[in-house]
Design a protein around this motif. Structure first.
Motif, short mmCIF file in Angstrom:
data_model
loop_
_atom_site.label_atom_id
_atom_site.label_comp_id
_atom_site.label_asym_id
_atom_site.label_seq_id
_atom_site.Cartn_x
_atom_site.Cartn_y
_atom_site.Cartn_z
N MET A 188 10.55 10.29 -0.48
CA MET A 188 9.45 9.59 1.08
C MET A 188 8.55 8.77 0.71
O MET A 188 8.91 8.15 -0.43
N THR A 189 8.20 8.32 1.85
CA THR A 189 7.07 7.27 1.57
C THR A 189 6.08 7.67 1.76
O THR A 189 5.66 8.30 2.10
N VAL A 190 5.05 7.34 0.57
CA VAL A 190 4.28 7.63 -0.03
C VAL A 190 3.01 6.74 -0.18
O VAL A 190 3.90 5.72 0.03
N GLN A 191 1.59 7.35 0.29
CA GLN A 191 0.45 5.72 0.72
C GLN A 191 0.30 5.95 -1.27
O GLN A 191 -0.23 6.76 -1.81
N LEU A 192 0.26 4.71 -1.86
CA LEU A 192 -0.03 4.24 -2.77
C LEU A 192 -1.82 4.21 -3.54
O LEU A 192 -1.97 5.21 -4.64
N PHE A 193 -2.50 3.83 -1.84
CA PHE A 193 -3.81 3.98 -1.94
C PHE A 193 -4.20 5.51 -2.17
O PHE A 193 -4.15 5.93 -1.11
N GLY A 194 -5.70 5.55 -2.78
CA GLY A 194 -5.98 7.03 -2.80
C GLY A 194 -5.27 8.44 -2.77
O GLY A 194 -5.26 9.75 -3.25
N THR A 195 -4.08 8.06 -4.03
CA THR A 195 -3.07 9.33 -3.88
C THR A 195 -2.41 9.82 -5.59
O THR A 195 -3.29 8.27 -6.66
N PRO A 196 -3.13 10.51 -5.97
CA PRO A 196 -3.45 11.32 -7.07
C PRO A 196 -2.51 11.19 -7.78
O PRO A 196 -2.28 11.48 -9.68
N ASP B 201 0.46 -0.96 0.08
CA ASP B 201 -0.12 -0.38 -0.30
C ASP B 201 0.78 1.43 0.10
O ASP B 201 0.64 2.49 -0.26
N THR B 202 2.07 1.46 -0.17
CA THR B 202 3.19 2.09 0.01
C THR B 202 3.70 2.07 -1.21
O THR B 202 4.81 0.87 -1.00
N ALA B 203 4.65 3.45 -1.03
CA ALA B 203 5.87 3.28 -1.76
C ALA B 203 6.62 4.06 -1.55
O ALA B 203 6.19 5.58 -0.80
N VAL B 204 7.79 4.52 -2.97
CA VAL B 204 8.61 5.70 -2.51
C VAL B 204 8.99 6.47 -3.05
O VAL B 204 8.97 6.10 -4.43
#
Ligand SMILES: [Zn+2]
Length: 68
Positions: A26-34, A17-20
């Motif tokens: 930075m670690t960001v959320q894959l789900f819900g990020t535009p 669910d996360t990606a760098v």
């Protein structure tokens, strides 16, 4: 001592669910990020549109070296 479900805080180890952010790390959320970009069949996520632009520029720059 009732209830043995105190381990509700246990997080799944999967990082699906996360990606760098490949630009700033930075670690960001894959789900819900535009702010994502698909490159070479992989989905990248970014913390902001600026990072996405930098990555897109790099990707197209490495492509434009082909020729000559
Ligand atoms: Zn970033």
């Amino acid at each position: 001592m009732m209830g043995s479900q105190d381990d509700a805080d246990a997080r799944p180890a999967a990082d699906a669910d996360t990606a760098v952010d490949p630009v700033c790390g930075m670690t960001v959320q894959l789900f819900g990020t535009p702010i994502t970009l698909v490159h070479n069949d992989a989905t990248y996520a970014f913390c902001c549109a600026g990072c996405r632009n930098v990555f897109a520029e790099r990707a197209s720059a490495s492509r434009s070296r082909v020729g000559d």
